[in-house]
Design a protein around this motif. Structure first.
Motif, mmCIF file in Angstrom:
data_model
loop_
_atom_site.group_PDB
_atom_site.id
_atom_site.type_symbol
_atom_site.label_atom_id
_atom_site.label_comp_id
_atom_site.label_asym_id
_atom_site.label_seq_id
_atom_site.Cartn_x
_atom_site.Cartn_y
_atom_site.Cartn_z
ATOM 1 N N GLU A 6 0.827 -1.199 0.000
ATOM 2 C CA GLU A 6 0.000 0.000 0.000
ATOM 3 C C GLU A 6 0.864 1.252 0.000
ATOM 4 O O GLU A 6 2.002 1.244 0.503
ATOM 5 C CB GLU A 6 -0.907 0.044 1.232
ATOM 6 N N GLY A 8 0.325 5.953 -0.278
ATOM 7 C CA GLY A 8 -0.576 7.086 -0.431
ATOM 8 C C GLY A 8 -1.135 7.654 0.861
ATOM 9 O O GLY A 8 -1.849 8.659 0.831
ATOM 10 N N ARG A 19 -5.767 9.593 -2.005
ATOM 11 C CA ARG A 19 -5.955 8.391 -2.800
ATOM 12 C C ARG A 19 -4.916 7.364 -2.391
ATOM 13 O O ARG A 19 -3.708 7.607 -2.514
ATOM 14 C CB ARG A 19 -5.854 8.649 -4.295
ATOM 15 N N SER A 21 -3.189 3.620 -2.864
ATOM 16 C CA SER A 21 -2.928 2.627 -3.909
ATOM 17 C C SER A 21 -2.444 1.342 -3.260
ATOM 18 O O SER A 21 -1.797 1.370 -2.210
ATOM 19 C CB SER A 21 -1.851 3.133 -4.881
ATOM 20 N N CYS A 22 -2.747 0.248 -3.910
ATOM 21 C CA CYS A 22 -2.278 -1.063 -3.458
ATOM 22 C C CYS A 22 -1.758 -1.786 -4.692
ATOM 23 O O CYS A 22 -2.534 -2.161 -5.580
ATOM 24 C CB CYS A 22 -3.400 -1.840 -2.809
ATOM 25 N N ALA A 23 -0.443 -1.947 -4.737
ATOM 26 C CA ALA A 23 0.186 -2.619 -5.872
ATOM 27 C C ALA A 23 0.385 -4.090 -5.549
ATOM 28 O O ALA A 23 0.878 -4.440 -4.473
ATOM 29 C CB ALA A 23 1.524 -1.967 -6.180
ATOM 30 N N ARG A 72 -10.045 -0.357 -9.631
ATOM 31 C CA ARG A 72 -8.865 -1.167 -9.906
ATOM 32 C C ARG A 72 -8.468 -1.017 -11.363
ATOM 33 O O ARG A 72 -9.291 -0.726 -12.232
ATOM 34 C CB ARG A 72 -9.139 -2.639 -9.570
ATOM 35 N N LYS A 76 -2.399 -2.636 -14.483
ATOM 36 C CA LYS A 76 -1.329 -2.141 -13.608
ATOM 37 C C LYS A 76 -1.236 -2.927 -12.314
ATOM 38 O O LYS A 76 -0.448 -2.575 -11.430
ATOM 39 C CB LYS A 76 -1.550 -0.665 -13.297
ATOM 40 N N THR A 78 -3.144 -2.941 -9.784
ATOM 41 C CA THR A 78 -3.297 -1.965 -8.708
ATOM 42 C C THR A 78 -4.776 -1.741 -8.391
ATOM 43 O O THR A 78 -5.610 -1.674 -9.303
ATOM 44 C CB THR A 78 -2.637 -0.630 -9.083
ATOM 45 N N TYR A 80 -7.246 0.924 -6.035
ATOM 46 C CA TYR A 80 -7.199 2.278 -5.467
ATOM 47 C C TYR A 80 -8.350 2.487 -4.487
ATOM 48 O O TYR A 80 -9.398 1.859 -4.589
ATOM 49 C CB TYR A 80 -7.308 3.328 -6.579
ATOM 50 N N GLN A 82 -10.073 6.010 -3.385
ATOM 51 C CA GLN A 82 -10.188 7.466 -3.387
ATOM 52 C C GLN A 82 -11.042 7.873 -2.190
ATOM 53 O O GLN A 82 -12.186 7.435 -2.071
ATOM 54 C CB GLN A 82 -10.839 7.954 -4.683
#
Length: 127
Positions: A6, A8, A19, A21-23, A72, A76, A78, A80, A82
């Protein structure tokens, strides 16, 4: 196996936006339902939002509905979150999680339905 990271989080004022993000690593991300959970100090972990593997279905906790949006990008790897109109009570460590059993057809809100977890990112909202 999938690894989740994670990013952000931060310190913001009430009413601001963030926002998260989770990669995800691994080639099977697009097959997993994904969720966001949070845990405030002294409190139990609670569900925030979740999204189907395809992005077609979402599920939100009542406390964030209308303010938070999960999405999502499978290209990518990923997911998200928001977060708008943040409140001090949104202060918590936010973690993403992956449900590898998306074939069940349900976007779960229960933490024990998720198989993989990230380490979390701190969100602090000042009043």
């Amino acid at each position: 196996q999938v690894q989740l990271v994670e990013s952000g989080g931060g310190l913001v004022q009430a009413g601001d936006s963030l926002r998260l993000s989770c990669a995800a690593s691994g080639r099977t991300f697009s097959g997993y339902n994904m969720g966001w959970f949070r845990q405030a100090p002294g409190k139990e972990r609670e569900f925030v939002a979740a999204v189907r593997w395809s992005g077609s279905t979402t599920n939100y906790a009542a406390s964030v509905k209308g303010r938070f949006t999960i999405s999502r990008d499978n290209a990518k790897n990923t997911v998200y979150l928001q977060m708008n109109s943040l409140k001090p009570e949104d202060t918590a460590v936010y973690s993403c999680a992956a449900d590898r059993k998306a074939y069940r057809g349900v976007v779960y809100s229960a933490a024990n339905e998720y198989d993989y977890w990230g380490q979390g990112t701190q969100v602090t909202v000042s009043s």
